[in-house]
Design a protein around this motif. Structure first.
Motif, PDB file in Angstrom:
ATOM      1  N   PRO A   1      11.890  10.027 -15.313  1.00 53.05           N
ATOM      2  CA  PRO A   1      12.506  10.321 -14.009  1.00 53.05           C
ATOM      3  C   PRO A   1      12.965   9.110 -13.234  1.00 53.05           C
ATOM      4  N   ILE A   2      12.304   7.948 -13.412  1.00 51.50           N
ATOM      5  CA  ILE A   2      12.642   6.786 -12.601  1.00 51.50           C
ATOM      6  C   ILE A   2      14.115   6.413 -12.731  1.00 51.50           C
ATOM      7  N   ALA A   3      14.684   6.582 -13.925  1.00 48.11           N
ATOM      8  CA  ALA A   3      16.089   6.220 -14.110  1.00 48.11           C
ATOM      9  C   ALA A   3      16.983   7.079 -13.214  1.00 48.11           C
ATOM     10  N   GLY A   4      16.684   8.375 -13.143  1.00 55.19           N
ATOM     11  CA  GLY A   4      17.444   9.251 -12.257  1.00 55.19           C
ATOM     12  C   GLY A   4      17.203   8.937 -10.797  1.00 55.19           C
ATOM     13  N   TYR A   5      15.966   8.552 -10.462  1.00 57.24           N
ATOM     14  CA  TYR A   5      15.671   8.216  -9.075  1.00 57.24           C
ATOM     15  C   TYR A   5      16.448   6.993  -8.615  1.00 57.24           C
ATOM     16  N   PHE A   6      16.594   6.002  -9.493  1.00 60.54           N
ATOM     17  CA  PHE A   6      17.383   4.834  -9.116  1.00 60.54           C
ATOM     18  C   PHE A   6      18.805   5.243  -8.754  1.00 60.54           C
ATOM     19  N   LYS A   7      19.361   6.183  -9.516  1.00 61.81           N
ATOM     20  CA  LYS A   7      20.721   6.644  -9.247  1.00 61.81           C
ATOM     21  C   LYS A   7      20.775   7.453  -7.958  1.00 61.81           C
ATOM     22  N   THR A   8      19.815   8.368  -7.793  1.00 63.53           N
ATOM     23  CA  THR A   8      19.840   9.275  -6.651  1.00 63.53           C
ATOM     24  C   THR A   8      19.529   8.568  -5.340  1.00 63.53           C
ATOM     25  N   TYR A   9      18.513   7.714  -5.340  1.00 59.75           N
ATOM     26  CA  TYR A   9      18.028   7.153  -4.083  1.00 59.75           C
ATOM     27  C   TYR A   9      18.519   5.736  -3.810  1.00 59.75           C
ATOM     28  N   LEU A  10      18.930   5.021  -4.854  1.00 59.54           N
ATOM     29  CA  LEU A  10      19.408   3.656  -4.648  1.00 59.54           C
ATOM     30  C   LEU A  10      20.855   3.469  -5.092  1.00 59.54           C
ATOM     31  N   GLY A  11      21.450   4.494  -5.707  1.00 61.31           N
ATOM     32  CA  GLY A  11      22.861   4.435  -6.072  1.00 61.31           C
ATOM     33  C   GLY A  11      23.183   3.426  -7.149  1.00 61.31           C
ATOM     34  N   MET A  12      22.257   3.184  -8.070  1.00 60.88           N
ATOM     35  CA  MET A  12      22.535   2.201  -9.115  1.00 60.88           C
ATOM     36  C   MET A  12      22.140   2.742 -10.480  1.00 60.88           C
ATOM     37  N   ASP A  13      22.888   2.302 -11.496  1.00 62.06           N
ATOM     38  CA  ASP A  13      22.581   2.687 -12.867  1.00 62.06           C
ATOM     39  C   ASP A  13      21.358   1.918 -13.357  1.00 62.06           C
TER      40      ASP A  13
ATOM     41  N   SER B   1       3.772   9.914 -10.318  1.00 51.92           N
ATOM     42  CA  SER B   1       4.521   9.102  -9.348  1.00 51.92           C
ATOM     43  C   SER B   1       4.650   9.756  -7.975  1.00 51.92           C
ATOM     44  N   PRO B   2       3.557  10.260  -7.383  1.00 52.61           N
ATOM     45  CA  PRO B   2       3.699  10.938  -6.088  1.00 52.61           C
ATOM     46  C   PRO B   2       4.175  10.043  -4.952  1.00 52.61           C
ATOM     47  N   SER B   3       3.909   8.746  -5.038  1.00 52.61           N
ATOM     48  CA  SER B   3       4.306   7.840  -3.948  1.00 52.61           C
ATOM     49  C   SER B   3       5.669   7.204  -4.163  1.00 52.61           C
ATOM     50  N   LEU B   4       6.259   7.420  -5.332  1.00 53.41           N
ATOM     51  CA  LEU B   4       7.437   6.639  -5.713  1.00 53.41           C
ATOM     52  C   LEU B   4       8.654   6.948  -4.856  1.00 53.41           C
ATOM     53  N   ILE B   5       9.032   8.217  -4.764  1.00 53.14           N
ATOM     54  CA  ILE B   5      10.251   8.555  -4.025  1.00 53.14           C
ATOM     55  C   ILE B   5      10.140   8.168  -2.553  1.00 53.14           C
ATOM     56  N   PRO B   6       9.051   8.512  -1.847  1.00 51.89           N
ATOM     57  CA  PRO B   6       8.956   8.054  -0.452  1.00 51.89           C
ATOM     58  C   PRO B   6       9.045   6.539  -0.310  1.00 51.89           C
ATOM     59  N   PHE B   7       8.425   5.811  -1.239  1.00 51.45           N
ATOM     60  CA  PHE B   7       8.484   4.345  -1.164  1.00 51.45           C
ATOM     61  C   PHE B   7       9.908   3.855  -1.371  1.00 51.45           C
ATOM     62  N   MET B   8      10.622   4.434  -2.334  1.00 52.11           N
ATOM     63  CA  MET B   8      11.999   4.025  -2.578  1.00 52.11           C
ATOM     64  C   MET B   8      12.881   4.348  -1.382  1.00 52.11           C
ATOM     65  N   GLN B   9      12.672   5.495  -0.772  1.00 53.09           N
ATOM     66  CA  GLN B   9      13.465   5.867   0.397  1.00 53.09           C
ATOM     67  C   GLN B   9      13.188   4.932   1.566  1.00 53.09           C
ATOM     68  N   ASP B  10      11.914   4.612   1.782  1.00 55.30           N
ATOM     69  CA  ASP B  10      11.552   3.757   2.916  1.00 55.30           C
ATOM     70  C   ASP B  10      11.989   2.308   2.724  1.00 55.30           C
TER      71      ASP B  10
ATOM     72  N   PRO C   1       0.822  -1.218   0.000  1.00 53.09           N
ATOM     73  CA  PRO C   1       0.000   0.000   0.000  1.00 53.09           C
ATOM     74  C   PRO C   1       0.852   1.262   0.000  1.00 53.09           C
ATOM     75  N   THR C   2       0.330   2.299  -0.624  1.00 52.59           N
ATOM     76  CA  THR C   2       0.922   3.639  -0.596  1.00 52.59           C
ATOM     77  C   THR C   2      -0.236   4.617  -0.390  1.00 52.59           C
ATOM     78  N   PRO C   3       0.031   5.902  -0.197  1.00 53.18           N
ATOM     79  CA  PRO C   3      -1.073   6.867  -0.139  1.00 53.18           C
ATOM     80  C   PRO C   3      -1.886   6.911  -1.427  1.00 53.18           C
ATOM     81  N   GLY C   4      -1.313   6.435  -2.522  1.00 56.33           N
ATOM     82  CA  GLY C   4      -2.024   6.377  -3.791  1.00 56.33           C
ATOM     83  C   GLY C   4      -2.327   4.948  -4.176  1.00 56.33           C
TER      84      GLY C   4
END
Length: 456
Positions: A404-416, A160-169, A62-65
């Motif tokens: 954006p997801i490709a950049g998020y993987f790099k920024t929040y998960l450190g992977m290409d 993707s409003p729930s994506l970054i918080p979910f990836m961080q958590d 589950p997410t807020p969305g």
């Protein structure tokens, strides 16, 4: 048992694979409309059931969305994460569809057989190529092809409003050696591609304020400042005569294209004249010292997307408007800082205002560009796998749009991330009568089997 056995299994089971895709396409998982929230949950549950049947430990989170689908399975030294999205765009205008968008059908066309339905290309057909490759591998080998995580989103088409918080958590759970994304297309109908450059995006809405009310142009014209005149003068100076953007420090951090990538792009059969001719144009309007492919894939841009003010209805009204508005977007490349660019752009506008005008800004989000490290062995391995399947050398290409997801993987998960997709330019994604070529679906499954064989 060899890869050939897996490929033969894919060929033999194509009809069943297609039936499963059609089942998923019947679910109207429109993420932007709250009325379809139960359908988005139903699509997530459908995917969980399919992945569980393949031996994955799968769940709907589950997410807020809308829910995220996360599945883990297999063993191996290299950990691969696959990303896709199960939500789809709205179908409006419905009257332009030739059939019910959620009643999928395989149709014969002049260019071959196609799967016609909303989401067939973006992104249900694409994500199912990976799932079906895993299914064939499991049927032949009894195991999954390596250590895999599958991560499927339900809000990609709604920002993707729930994506970054979910990836961080859930960063520790999701982090892998590399991410695989299937939400892109071929370079040409028979030339496979790996997207290695993605432009970022920055949006700004500008309002120039002048007099405290609309004014009669006969009584005030000439003496009173006109906000539309101010706005158009400023935006008219956004580019110089050579097509370069004039905002100070706009090109800070922008790097030149590596020679090897430039040479590969020049070898592609891209017809610059046809590209513009197909939309009624003839001359490239960007930086005059760059090729159109460079302009589209590796150079930053500034574009005016909308401008309005005063009276725009039927007839004529001689008015000096109190306000004038515009929407401006910037496509960004690696090295550019979206936040810094926003500050520079706003200061550039402010510095050009006359005494009686003020400006307000409203931001429309931003995302940085992404550049993948193509020197990593995985990229060459995947490129060779695609070449083997399609019979033409796979290309490392850029993408003028933003994923954006490709950049998020790099920024929040450190992977290409490696972006491999099988869509075609005429798939009409986001438009009525969306389709996905049956060949794209079939050879997409075979392609992922080859890529997994080399990577995992």
């Amino acid at each position: 048992m060899s890869l050939d056995t897996v490929l033969a299994r894919i060929d033999a089971d194509l009809d069943q694979s297609l039936d499963r895709l059609l089942d998923l396409l019947r679910i109207p998982s429109i993420s932007t409309d709250p009325a379809y929230k139960p359908d988005c949950a139903r699509a997530a549950d459908w995917l969980v059931e399919e992945l569980t049947s393949l031996g994955f430990d799968a769940s709907s989170r589950p997410t807020p969305g809308h829910p995220m689908v996360v599945a883990h399975g297999g063993e191996g030294e290299k950990h691969l994460l696959f990303y896709g999205h199960y939500d789809v765009q709205p179908v409006d205008p419905l009257e332009l569809w030739d059939r019910d968008p959620f009643d999928p059908e395989v149709q014969d066309t002049a260019k071959g057989r196609v799967i016609r339905a909303r989401g067939s290309a973006d992104d249900k057909g694409q994500l199912m190529t990976f799932v079906e490759a895993c299914r064939a591998w499991k049927a032949v080998h009894g195991t999954l092809p390596g250590k895999l995580t599958i991560f499927l989103e339900g809000e990609e088409e709604s920002g993707s409003p729930s994506l970054i918080p979910f990836m961080q958590d859930n960063a520790a759970e999701l982090k892998a050696d590399i991410a695989l994304i299937c939400d892109t297309g071929m370079f040409e109908d028979d030339t496979p591609a790996i997207v290695t450059m993605l432009r970022g995006l920055l949006g700004e809405e500008i309002t120039i304020h002048g007099p405290d009310k609309d004014l009669h142009s006969g009584m005030y014209g000439g003496a009173a400042i006109n906000p539309i005149r101010v706005l158009t003068r400023i935006l008219g100076g956004l580019h110089d005569d050579q097509g370069r953007v004039t905002v100070p420090q706009f090109y800070d951090g922008v790097q030149e294209l590596p020679d090897a990538i430039r040479a590969q792009w020049q070898a592609l059969s891209f017809d610059h004249g046809k590209f513009l001719g197909d939309v009624g144009l003839s001359q490239p309007a960007g930086e005059q010292d760059r090729t159109p492919l460079e302009m589209l894939w590796s150079r930053p841009t500034a574009e005016i997307n909308g401008i309005w003010g005063g009276y725009t209805g039927q007839g004529f009204k001689t008015v000096l408007p109190a306000q004038a508005h515009a929407k401006v977007s910037f496509r960004l490349v690696a090295g550019q800082d979206p936040d810094a660019l926003r500050r520079h752009f706003r200061a550039w506008v402010q510095d050009q205002l006359p005494a009686d005008c003020t400006v307000t800004f409203h931001d429309h989000g931003n995302s940085p560009a992404g550049v993948m490290s193509v020197t990593a062995p995985a990229f060459d391995a995947a490129r060779q796998a695609l070449t083997d399947e399609w019979g033409k050398p796979a290309a490392f290409v850029g993408c003028g749009g933003s994923i954006p997801i490709a950049g998020y993987f790099k920024t929040y998960l450190g992977m290409d991330a490696m972006l491999i997709g099988f869509g075609r330019d005429d798939d009409q994604i986001h438009s009525p009568n969306e389709k996905y070529d049956l060949e794209s679906f079939h050879k997409g499954i075979r392609s992922w089997a080859r890529v997994l064989d080399r990577l995992a």
